[in-house]
Design a protein around this motif. Sequence first.
Motif, PDB file in Angstrom:
ATOM      1  N   ILE A   2      63.847 141.260  29.963  1.00  0.00           N
ATOM      2  CA  ILE A   2      64.987 140.879  29.134  1.00  0.00           C
ATOM      3  C   ILE A   2      65.775 142.146  28.817  1.00  0.00           C
ATOM      4  CG2 ILE A   2      65.748 139.800  26.986  1.00  0.00           C
ATOM      5  CD1 ILE A   2      63.009 138.395  26.886  1.00  0.00           C
ATOM      6  N   GLU A  75      57.556 142.145  25.572  1.00  0.00           N
ATOM      7  CA  GLU A  75      58.348 140.949  25.864  1.00  0.00           C
ATOM      8  C   GLU A  75      58.100 139.803  24.887  1.00  0.00           C
ATOM      9  OE1 GLU A  75      58.644 138.168  29.724  1.00  0.00           O
ATOM     10  OE2 GLU A  75      59.427 140.209  29.987  1.00  0.00           O
ATOM     11  N   LYS A  79      60.975 138.002  22.625  1.00  0.00           N
ATOM     12  CA  LYS A  79      61.208 136.558  22.681  1.00  0.00           C
ATOM     13  C   LYS A  79      61.149 135.947  21.279  1.00  0.00           C
ATOM     14  CE  LYS A  79      59.663 135.628  27.423  1.00  0.00           C
ATOM     15  NZ  LYS A  79      58.616 134.986  28.268  1.00  0.00           N
ATOM     16  N   PRO A  82      64.792 137.447  19.427  1.00  0.00           N
ATOM     17  CA  PRO A  82      65.792 137.695  20.485  1.00  0.00           C
ATOM     18  C   PRO A  82      67.024 138.450  20.016  1.00  0.00           C
ATOM     19  CG  PRO A  82      65.796 135.379  19.840  1.00  0.00           C
ATOM     20  CD  PRO A  82      64.595 135.996  19.203  1.00  0.00           C
ATOM     21  N   LYS A  85      67.799 142.204  21.142  1.00  0.00           N
ATOM     22  CA  LYS A  85      68.445 142.653  22.387  1.00  0.00           C
ATOM     23  C   LYS A  85      69.905 143.010  22.164  1.00  0.00           C
ATOM     24  CE  LYS A  85      69.624 138.026  24.151  1.00  0.00           C
ATOM     25  NZ  LYS A  85      69.345 137.033  25.230  1.00  0.00           N
TER      26      LYS A  85
END
Length: 214
Positions: A2, A75, A79, A82, A85
């Motif tokens: 990601i 990760e 997740k 989010p 990011k």
Amino acid sequence: MIKDKPNIFVKWFANFAEGWILRHFASLKFIGELKVKTDHSCVMLMNHYSYNDSAILHRICRKILKKELKAVVIEEQLKAFPILKYVGCFSISKKSRNMIESLDYAAKLLHNPKVMLGIYPQGGLYSMHLNRVHFESGLDYIFKKTKTTPYQVFFGITLLDYLESFKPIARVYLAEYHGEQKVEKMEEAYNQFYAECKKKQQHLYNPPVKVIDK
């Protein structure tokens, strides 16, 4: 993997969130001065003791290093959160074939002198009371890919104590690493610094010498 997708509005909100998280500390003290080169990118290696330390890393990047934040995040954690990011975080999965893609991406980021790459070398959450901090092997891959890239390596160690306060006092010890870009050498240097920092914590409020580590 990601990838990070920086968003100016989310990054502005992150500055507010940083203060909101850090309000849980009685105070945040940075110990040690760093000479930051504007024409070099940098790697900040931090111990990962809780989710609060993400705000500390953000403060270091924004106020001390004055760089653009990029950070490696497990990760599963990215997740779960989010929104990270959009602040500058990208993922890595130790159990995925995409791990090399993440490591290549991290190495590529260091070509930009405006970047601070934040890494928790332990690769997960661990108690700050451990005697040593271990480094995951992925770091070695990054160093090998960036042999000709000029960048600085900084150590950061956060230790908490309550003492006279109802809230914990966070002391963040900072230092620059000048040794070889090899994981085993860097891990040893980090742990030497870690031991020195823990000993400084033990000296707070002048306890009897016999109870302090030699």
